[in-house]
Design a protein around this motif. Structure first.
Motif, mmCIF file in Angstrom:
data_model
loop_
_atom_site.group_PDB
_atom_site.id
_atom_site.type_symbol
_atom_site.label_atom_id
_atom_site.label_comp_id
_atom_site.label_asym_id
_atom_site.label_seq_id
_atom_site.Cartn_x
_atom_site.Cartn_y
_atom_site.Cartn_z
ATOM 1 N N TYR A 30 0.824 -1.221 0.000
ATOM 2 C CA TYR A 30 0.000 0.000 0.000
ATOM 3 C C TYR A 30 0.853 1.266 0.000
ATOM 4 N N ALA A 31 1.838 1.331 0.876
ATOM 5 C CA ALA A 31 2.628 2.556 1.035
ATOM 6 C C ALA A 31 3.394 2.906 -0.235
ATOM 7 N N LYS A 56 -6.826 7.476 -1.306
ATOM 8 C CA LYS A 56 -6.126 6.191 -1.426
ATOM 9 C C LYS A 56 -6.665 5.178 -0.412
ATOM 10 N N LYS A 57 -6.967 5.649 0.780
ATOM 11 C CA LYS A 57 -7.509 4.754 1.814
ATOM 12 C C LYS A 57 -8.865 4.188 1.380
ATOM 13 N N ASP A 112 -1.215 -4.904 5.300
ATOM 14 C CA ASP A 112 -1.478 -3.483 5.032
ATOM 15 C C ASP A 112 -2.850 -3.032 5.527
ATOM 16 N N VAL A 116 -3.422 0.258 7.954
ATOM 17 C CA VAL A 116 -4.010 1.490 7.413
ATOM 18 C C VAL A 116 -5.423 1.746 7.960
#
Length: 201
Positions: A30-31, A56-57, A112, A116
């Motif tokens: 994800y990052a 993005k989340k 992830d 998050v």
């Protein structure tokens, strides 16, 4: 007619973004997944991403919802193929734990996702899963397979055990070895709910 086509186009755009994000999140994490690269890959702008998912989340949440639906369909097939409702209940829990070995599920859902989005037990999809488990426990208590037990308490503990086993496996240095340990303990714990004299299967 134009409205229908517009809705269809919007759905196509949404699906394309989810596909691209799923691939990027699985391969890079994800990052490290860059939104500009992701949108360019499918010929869209960052504005399209924000329009459909907020940020993005939000895109990660959509990817997780899609993967989760596939996981639930897989475990439901395992349950349906079992010889008895009890074995189906057991197969569903063990099947969920075994999915922790899938690299995509491991990376996106179990590593992830919690980092998050926070505690997976509080994700919206867990409510539907819990309701299904409660209904299964109620049926197994009613037919005498399980000893009298509070269905919600039992379902929450079983679901929590499966989820935490999957998280443990994903974070482990040796996932296959951890899987074997987790499945054995999960099976023994679940069998503790059986009514006296019931076969363990």
């Amino acid at each position: 007619m134009a409205t229908g086509r517009r809705a269809e186009k919007m759905e196509e755009t949404r699906a394309a973004l989810i596909r691209a994000a799923r691939r990027a999140f699985a391969e890079k994490g994800y990052a490290a997944a860059a939104m500009d690269e992701l949108t360019a890959e499918v010929g869209l702008t960052r504005g399209a991403l924000y329009h459909h998912f907020g940020d993005k989340k939000g895109l990660l949440q959509a990817v997780i919802a899609e993967i989760d639906a596939e996981m639930l369909a897989h475990t439901a097939r395992l349950r349906a193929a079992a010889a008895t409702p009890w074995l189906g209940f057991l197969a569903e829990g063990i099947g969920y734990i075994e999915l922790a070995l899938d690299p995509e599920i491991q990376r996106i859902m179990l590593l992830d996702g919690p980092a998050v989005l926070g505690d997976p037990s509080r994700w919206p999809n867990q409510n539907a899963c819990l309701r299904t488990s409660i209904a299964m426990v109620e049926a197994l208590v009613a037919d005498g397979t399980l000893a009298p037990v509070d269905p919600e308490a039992a379902a929450r503990l079983i679901n929590g055990a499966a989820l935490n086993a999957a998280l443990w496996i994903a974070a482990s240095d040796d996932p296959p070895a951890t899987l074997a340990r987790a499945v054995d303990a999960f099976r023994r714990m679940a069998e503790g709910l059986l009514a006296e004299g019931q076969p363990r299967g």
